[in-house]
Design a protein around this motif. Structure first.
Motif, PDB file in Angstrom:
ATOM      1  N   ASN A   1       3.624  36.420 -27.435  1.00 10.54           N
ATOM      2  CA  ASN A   1       2.140  35.975 -27.339  1.00 10.54           C
ATOM      3  C   ASN A   1       2.093  34.454 -27.380  1.00 10.54           C
ATOM      4  N   LEU A   2       2.661  33.725 -28.101  1.00  9.82           N
ATOM      5  CA  LEU A   2       2.982  32.215 -28.000  1.00  9.82           C
ATOM      6  C   LEU A   2       1.314  31.460 -27.589  1.00  9.82           C
ATOM      7  N   PRO A   3       0.498  31.889 -28.671  1.00 14.35           N
ATOM      8  CA  PRO A   3      -0.804  31.217 -28.352  1.00 14.35           C
ATOM      9  C   PRO A   3      -0.826  29.872 -28.993  1.00 14.35           C
ATOM     10  N   LEU A   4      -1.728  28.824 -28.347  1.00 16.68           N
ATOM     11  CA  LEU A   4      -1.714  27.622 -28.443  1.00 16.68           C
ATOM     12  C   LEU A   4      -2.933  27.340 -29.649  1.00 16.68           C
TER      13      LEU A   4
ATOM     14  N   LEU B   1      -5.201  21.282 -16.599  1.00 17.27           N
ATOM     15  CA  LEU B   1      -4.193  21.321 -15.865  1.00 17.27           C
ATOM     16  C   LEU B   1      -4.371  22.670 -14.778  1.00 17.27           C
ATOM     17  N   SER B   2      -3.653  22.737 -13.755  1.00 20.91           N
ATOM     18  CA  SER B   2      -3.390  23.906 -12.907  1.00 20.91           C
ATOM     19  C   SER B   2      -2.827  25.138 -13.840  1.00 20.91           C
ATOM     20  N   ALA B   3      -3.462  26.512 -13.378  1.00 22.11           N
ATOM     21  CA  ALA B   3      -2.635  27.522 -14.001  1.00 22.11           C
ATOM     22  C   ALA B   3      -1.283  27.610 -14.081  1.00 22.11           C
ATOM     23  N   ALA B   4      -0.862  27.229 -12.660  1.00 24.58           N
ATOM     24  CA  ALA B   4       0.488  27.138 -12.519  1.00 24.58           C
ATOM     25  C   ALA B   4       1.436  26.251 -13.399  1.00 24.58           C
ATOM     26  N   THR B   5       0.915  25.256 -13.527  1.00 23.17           N
ATOM     27  CA  THR B   5       1.476  24.195 -14.607  1.00 23.17           C
ATOM     28  C   THR B   5       1.406  24.759 -16.027  1.00 23.17           C
ATOM     29  N   ARG B   6       0.272  25.283 -16.516  1.00 25.05           N
ATOM     30  CA  ARG B   6       0.252  26.096 -17.752  1.00 25.05           C
ATOM     31  C   ARG B   6       1.451  27.222 -17.833  1.00 25.05           C
ATOM     32  N   LYS B   7       1.341  27.797 -16.864  1.00 29.30           N
ATOM     33  CA  LYS B   7       2.448  28.982 -16.721  1.00 29.30           C
ATOM     34  C   LYS B   7       3.827  28.388 -16.962  1.00 29.30           C
ATOM     35  N   ALA B   8       4.062  27.243 -16.320  1.00 30.23           N
ATOM     36  CA  ALA B   8       5.474  26.471 -16.466  1.00 30.23           C
ATOM     37  C   ALA B   8       5.803  26.413 -17.853  1.00 30.23           C
ATOM     38  N   PHE B   9       4.849  26.033 -18.591  1.00 30.99           N
ATOM     39  CA  PHE B   9       4.872  25.672 -20.051  1.00 30.99           C
ATOM     40  C   PHE B   9       5.183  26.830 -20.774  1.00 30.99           C
ATOM     41  N   ARG B  10       4.346  27.904 -20.689  1.00 28.96           N
ATOM     42  CA  ARG B  10       4.618  29.167 -21.231  1.00 28.96           C
ATOM     43  C   ARG B  10       6.188  29.623 -20.906  1.00 28.96           C
ATOM     44  N   ALA B  11       6.601  29.653 -19.712  1.00 30.54           N
ATOM     45  CA  ALA B  11       7.947  30.036 -19.395  1.00 30.54           C
ATOM     46  C   ALA B  11       8.884  29.220 -20.274  1.00 30.54           C
TER      47      ALA B  11
ATOM     48  N   ALA C   1     -11.138  32.959  -9.990  1.00 30.84           N
ATOM     49  CA  ALA C   1     -11.611  32.948 -11.357  1.00 30.84           C
ATOM     50  C   ALA C   1     -10.446  32.888 -12.230  1.00 30.84           C
ATOM     51  N   PRO C   2      -9.414  33.556 -11.912  1.00 30.09           N
ATOM     52  CA  PRO C   2      -8.253  33.706 -12.987  1.00 30.09           C
ATOM     53  C   PRO C   2      -7.638  32.326 -13.294  1.00 30.09           C
ATOM     54  N   GLU C   3      -7.559  31.478 -12.238  1.00 33.08           N
ATOM     55  CA  GLU C   3      -7.122  30.071 -12.139  1.00 33.08           C
ATOM     56  C   GLU C   3      -7.915  29.228 -13.251  1.00 33.08           C
ATOM     57  N   HIS C   4      -9.230  29.868 -13.622  1.00 39.38           N
ATOM     58  CA  HIS C   4      -9.911  28.740 -14.404  1.00 39.38           C
ATOM     59  C   HIS C   4     -10.084  29.607 -15.679  1.00 39.38           C
ATOM     60  N   PHE C   5      -9.501  30.565 -16.235  1.00 38.82           N
ATOM     61  CA  PHE C   5      -9.478  31.126 -17.447  1.00 38.82           C
ATOM     62  C   PHE C   5      -8.113  30.919 -18.347  1.00 38.82           C
ATOM     63  N   ALA C   6      -8.360  29.974 -19.392  1.00 38.36           N
ATOM     64  CA  ALA C   6      -7.336  29.522 -20.085  1.00 38.36           C
ATOM     65  C   ALA C   6      -6.741  30.477 -21.204  1.00 38.36           C
TER      66      ALA C   6
ATOM     67  N   VAL D   1      -5.662  30.258 -29.084  1.00 36.84           N
ATOM     68  CA  VAL D   1      -5.985  30.688 -27.821  1.00 36.84           C
ATOM     69  C   VAL D   1      -4.993  31.550 -26.991  1.00 36.84           C
ATOM     70  N   ILE D   2      -5.307  32.778 -26.952  1.00 34.38           N
ATOM     71  CA  ILE D   2      -4.527  33.769 -26.417  1.00 34.38           C
ATOM     72  C   ILE D   2      -4.397  33.774 -24.966  1.00 34.38           C
ATOM     73  N   THR D   3      -3.516  33.478 -24.272  1.00 33.99           N
ATOM     74  CA  THR D   3      -3.237  33.272 -22.785  1.00 33.99           C
ATOM     75  C   THR D   3      -3.572  34.353 -21.948  1.00 33.99           C
ATOM     76  N   ALA D   4      -4.071  34.256 -20.854  1.00 30.78           N
ATOM     77  CA  ALA D   4      -4.274  35.285 -19.864  1.00 30.78           C
ATOM     78  C   ALA D   4      -2.796  36.125 -19.783  1.00 30.78           C
ATOM     79  N   GLU D   5      -1.724  35.224 -19.522  1.00 37.84           N
ATOM     80  CA  GLU D   5      -0.360  35.866 -19.518  1.00 37.84           C
ATOM     81  C   GLU D   5      -0.165  36.744 -20.534  1.00 37.84           C
ATOM     82  N   ALA D   6      -0.344  36.272 -21.866  1.00 36.40           N
ATOM     83  CA  ALA D   6      -0.026  37.328 -22.898  1.00 36.40           C
ATOM     84  C   ALA D   6      -0.605  38.486 -23.013  1.00 36.40           C
ATOM     85  N   LEU D   7      -2.061  38.542 -22.326  1.00 39.54           N
ATOM     86  CA  LEU D   7      -2.837  39.669 -22.357  1.00 39.54           C
ATOM     87  C   LEU D   7      -2.613  40.516 -21.088  1.00 39.54           C
TER      88      LEU D   7
END
Lengths: 436, 436
Positions: A26-29, A83-93, A230-235, A272-278
């Motif tokens: 999960n790792l929600p913020l 931040l860009s979705a890619a940067t947010r995903k790098a943080f999750r990784a 749209a997925p890029e803009h969904f936090a 905040v439950i991220t798109a990646e967790a979902l």
């Protein structure tokens, strides 16, 4: 970006493994503080909160992940969302690497455990972001049908519903975090048959079971977000209780929509439950029944249709003051599911911006009330009691048509799937306090 | 606090005396920058802008006025608006002293003139404040009547209108300063008789002549502002053009009100005209005709009723691309007056907060379209052309039912009164650009 490798991965933080809400997957913020100190970003893991600010200070992140972590360590997540979705995903990784079994950073973290990991039950949670604008949609088709039936029995669903993701602007200033008391609003009401309106506390106070959608990067005014972007803009998502005063609403809402009936308070859950967790819980069920009109091209994205809707189990629990005093547990009064949403998050984002309206990081969209088709799946008292005609019986011997002072409403959300750890939203709760 | 002594007082800044908009009696605040430097607060005086930041640095203010001046020197007026009305008034009094004939500070100011006073036509104006929430009311009773007639000829005014100051939430993110180009929005429309909606640029693009109300101190959630305290929370007025796409609106607005039809852009004028500057133009005409229902007590304040409404002359000018190319001046297409507002600013503030909704400094309320009772006094194309049935003839030989690409709409506002200098709002203008 899916994380298939993490499906069965466990964390060296024992409480995360088997945790119904906050496993490693999960790792929600959220934004937390401890003993009244400065609010900052944190990540829920098991029964702990990882302190992002302390982790940044310890130098646990590198590169793009460090950029994101620094943004997420601030007193609100707006900068992180931008931040860009890619940067947010790098943080999750990076977070997954830090916290998974076998992490090479485990020892460093454990040595600084007192500053890095805080028991969740000692943390005070805050609103995740400063909300610039709040928009409430109406994508729960069963709710639209049920409410429509109360007003127009022969023609419950308006002709635009299956073409337009109906939405309207709400009030950002009165969005509060879970646990904030809700004062019963006063206002004008005009009971059927009355000559003139009355003024006083609302007698038909209600909850609404909704999901909240946190906006990420956002767009410039005049530059619509194509649905494929749209997925890029969904936090991420949260739970949202859009408290409603039905008697005030009935009198005021013509011709421009609800106003004071809604703007006294809305409550969100803190994580905040991220798109990646979902992502593992998206299911390619057809978004709309056979025979329904095809959406206009700006609302149609093949990939979005194939990924389908999110399968989130939603529940509403009620606990009256008497039940609390007698030590009784909250009782479930409704279960629903986000699969009852007629329009997807991507469709809502594309529609909202198609005329040029700009979304900003930290803006919040509400789904609208998510009711299911069955009588046990209704997301408001208005529907559960057919406009106040029937009542709900409670284990305390009490009954309810609408909410009474002292009542606590608790929304929960959880994604479950065979062979995968469940992930949860945490709670969205509020107690009704009498009008002052 | 009235300033009777300033009625005939003149300024040592010559251009202020006899200036139709910005004499010493106005002193509106705005945010400006020069040649791309840092935005900061300024005061319009004649054809100049007094640089508040430079004035603070020169030590021109003392005590309470210095506190206010420091807040007003920031890059937005939110902090200034958050101060008490008394502190804001102390600043106005100090400004009057500085700028009036015989001011003991004249020489000091003139010595630093290059940094303190900037020609208005060299200043770039910005939004006065960061707008937390924007609410649009519907207090122009003739507009409500006219629009109602288009939809419900037999029953134009809904039963709640004379009891409830009808309002709804708007979009804060897309409020722009005067001079910002407006892109024609795309969206769904469904012409009468069509089987299914179409998608494309709006064909019925409109303006709305409104006043904007800047909120001052504001209130805590759950603590309504009593109507007698409302003036404390009113920071000033501006002009507001609530651009509207009528064809999008007609298709989307049921059942929850306008959404994309309004949220692509709203334009405000840059100067905040204070309650003190407007006070001489309040006129104790009865707020409502004889026989109309008495407002509920929470909307009734003896002093507010006695002071009456503000007498502001409003005008709409149109300039097409052809007219600009041919060097023709904008042509007046409507004159109206704020006396056509059925509810006062104090009533709007009291109503907005009565259920507990919190207002924050820098929030913006719109009045709704302010039409007069006569055909020459209509505040939208929808009304001027009876829903597009008739057209407006322009001196260029062109006609208009709705706005065309290249059209510029200019709103102006001015208060005039025998024996008193007129005060003006400056302009609120925007040119329609084609859909991209």
């Amino acid at each position: 970006m899916s994380n298939p490798t993490t499906t069965t991965t466990t964390s060296w933080i024992n409480s995360a493994n088997g945790h119904p809400d906050f496993p490693l997957q999960n790792l929600p913020l959220g934004i937390f503080s401890l003993n009244g100190d400065t609010a900052r970003g944190g990540v829920a893991i098991g029964d702990q909160v990882l302190d992002i600010k302390a982790a940044v200070e310890l130098g646990l992140f590198e590169g793009e992940a460090a950029t994101a972590a620094k943004a997420a360590s601030e007193a609100s997540l707006n900068h992180f969302f931008s931040l860009s979705a890619a940067t947010r995903k790098a943080f999750r990784a990076a977070l997954t690497h830090l916290l998974q079994d076998g992490s090479t950073d485990k020892t460093r973290i454990e040595q600084s455990q007192a500053s890095l990991l805080h028991p969740q039950d000692r943390c005070t949670m805050h609103l995740p972001a400063s909300i610039g604008d709040y928009t409430d949609f109406y994508v729960g088709i069963h709710h639209a049908n049920n409410v429509g039936k109360l007003f127009r029995p022969d023609n419950p669903l308006l002709p635009n519903y299956k073409h337009v993701p109906i939405g309207y602007h709400g009030r950002a200033s009165s969005i509060v975090n879970t646990g904030t008391d809700i004062t019963r609003p006063k206002g004008q009401t005009c009971p059927p048959g009355a000559d003139a309106p009355q003024f006083g506390p609302s007698k038909r106070l209600d909850f609404e079971l909704e999901l909240g959608i946190w906006i990420g990067t956002g767009n410039e005014m005049g530059q619509p977000i194509p649905i494929s972007d749209a997925p890029e803009h969904f936090a991420g998502l949260c739970l949202l209780n859009d408290w409603s005063a039905r008697d005030i609403q009935a009198w005021e809402y013509q011709p421009l929509g609800p106003f004071l009936a809604k703007n006294f308070a809305s409550t969100v859950s803190p994580w905040v439950i991220t798109a990646e967790a979902l992502e593992p819980f998206r299911t390619a069920q057809p978004a709309r029944p056979e025979g329904d009109p095809q959406p206009l091209p700006y609302l149609l994205d093949q990939k979005d249709q194939q990924l389908g809707a999110c399968d989130i189990q939603l529940e509403v629990l009620l606990c009256t003051e008497k039940m609390r005093n007698e030590g009784m547990a909250p009782v479930s009064i409704s279960v629903s599911n986000s699969l009852n949403m007629y329009w997807s998050v991507a469709q809502m984002i594309a529609h909202h911006t198609v005329g040029g309206c700009n979304l900003r990081p930290g803006d919040l969209l509400g789904s609208g009330t998510i009711s299911g088709p069955e009588p046990s799946q209704l997301g408001s008292m208005l529907e559960l009691t057919e406009g106040g005609k029937s009542s709900i019986e409670l284990p305390s011997g009490e009954t309810r048509t609408f909410l009474e002072d002292g009542d606590e409403v608790i929304l929960t959300g959880r994604c479950c799937k065979d062979g995968y750890p469940s992930i949860g939203f945490g709670e969205c709760r509020g107690i009704i306090k009498p009008t002052v």
